[in-house]
Design a protein around this motif. Sequence first.
Motif, PDB file in Angstrom:
ATOM      1  N   GLY A 173       1.985   1.929  -3.408  1.00 28.92           N
ATOM      2  CA  GLY A 173       0.942   1.811  -4.409  1.00 28.92           C
ATOM      3  C   GLY A 173       1.074   0.584  -5.276  1.00 28.92           C
ATOM      4  O   GLY A 173       0.481   0.495  -6.349  1.00 28.92           O
ATOM      5  N   ASP A 211       0.825  -1.213   0.000  1.00 27.93           N
ATOM      6  CA  ASP A 211       0.000   0.000   0.000  1.00 27.93           C
ATOM      7  C   ASP A 211       0.858   1.262   0.000  1.00 27.93           C
ATOM      8  O   ASP A 211       0.482   2.278  -0.582  1.00 27.93           O
ATOM      9  CB  ASP A 211      -0.898   0.055   1.246  1.00 27.93           C
ATOM     10  N   SER A 261      -7.114   2.914   6.874  1.00 31.60           N
ATOM     11  CA  SER A 261      -7.246   3.549   5.564  1.00 31.60           C
ATOM     12  C   SER A 261      -8.098   2.704   4.623  1.00 31.60           C
ATOM     13  O   SER A 261      -8.993   3.220   3.929  1.00 31.60           O
ATOM     14  CB  SER A 261      -5.857   3.780   4.956  1.00 31.60           C
ATOM     15  N   ARG A 262      -7.844   1.403   4.610  1.00 36.02           N
ATOM     16  CA  ARG A 262      -8.636   0.514   3.749  1.00 36.02           C
ATOM     17  C   ARG A 262     -10.103   0.499   4.186  1.00 36.02           C
ATOM     18  O   ARG A 262     -11.014   0.505   3.347  1.00 36.02           O
ATOM     19  CB  ARG A 262      -8.059  -0.899   3.793  1.00 36.02           C
ATOM     20  N   LEU A 274      -2.848   1.413   8.077  1.00 36.47           N
ATOM     21  CA  LEU A 274      -3.216   0.867   6.768  1.00 36.47           C
ATOM     22  C   LEU A 274      -4.577   0.169   6.837  1.00 36.47           C
ATOM     23  O   LEU A 274      -5.394   0.283   5.912  1.00 36.47           O
ATOM     24  CB  LEU A 274      -2.147  -0.094   6.273  1.00 36.47           C
ATOM     25  N   LEU A 326      -3.114   6.805   5.403  1.00 34.19           N
ATOM     26  CA  LEU A 326      -2.076   6.256   4.538  1.00 34.19           C
ATOM     27  C   LEU A 326      -0.816   7.123   4.579  1.00 34.19           C
ATOM     28  O   LEU A 326       0.306   6.608   4.627  1.00 34.19           O
ATOM     29  CB  LEU A 326      -2.604   6.148   3.107  1.00 34.19           C
TER      30      LEU A 326
END
Length: 210
Positions: free
Chosen positions: A33, A30, A126-127, A123, A67
């Motif tokens: 990217g 992540d 964020s997801r 993370l 993120l």
Amino acid sequence: MRVRLWLGALLALGACAEMTRRPPPEPPIDLAGGLMVEPLPVIVDRAAADFDRGGAALEGHPAATALAVARLEWLGGEARPGGRLAELPASYLFGLQRGVREGRQALAIAPDAPTDSVVAALLTASRAITRGDTAAARAALTGPDFRDTDRPVLDRLREPGPFPDTYLTLPAIREEVGRIIAAGRTDRRVASEFFDTGVTTMGLSGQGAR
């Protein structure tokens, strides 16, 4: 003669140790990217963009904020001995440390929280926010790594505030990482970057450091 043989043996042992040195763990995909051969410059570049103008673009974007702070945390962890940034001049590392502190203060992250667990939690949050699951995001940011405050953590993600030290530090680190890679001072035998030791670089103060 014996002295030369002894010195030769020491040099050979040192070379063997360098060849067998294990690379740092690969970062979560992540952060860059996607899967990258050299993740460090990509992550530094994205982090510098995240905190451009003091992170003004993060306001109102909680998933992006989580993120961005995860990237900052990961970079801070790479400043530890054996990490990809460990050989940067002390002035860069000091600036990065101040940036990590800004991120932790913005999101009420405990000062002694382990870097790896903080990155994983951010993370996950964020997801979760990206898919609209605020309950999962809130759960990810609850626990000993995050302090209880009067201001909910999701509100902090929506309005994290400015990151002046991070804004000043990351572009300089990005330039230094680019110089190091352009100079061929990375170990091309592995996918992860290693910095050679004993090479003079310029710190934020403008003074050479070894």
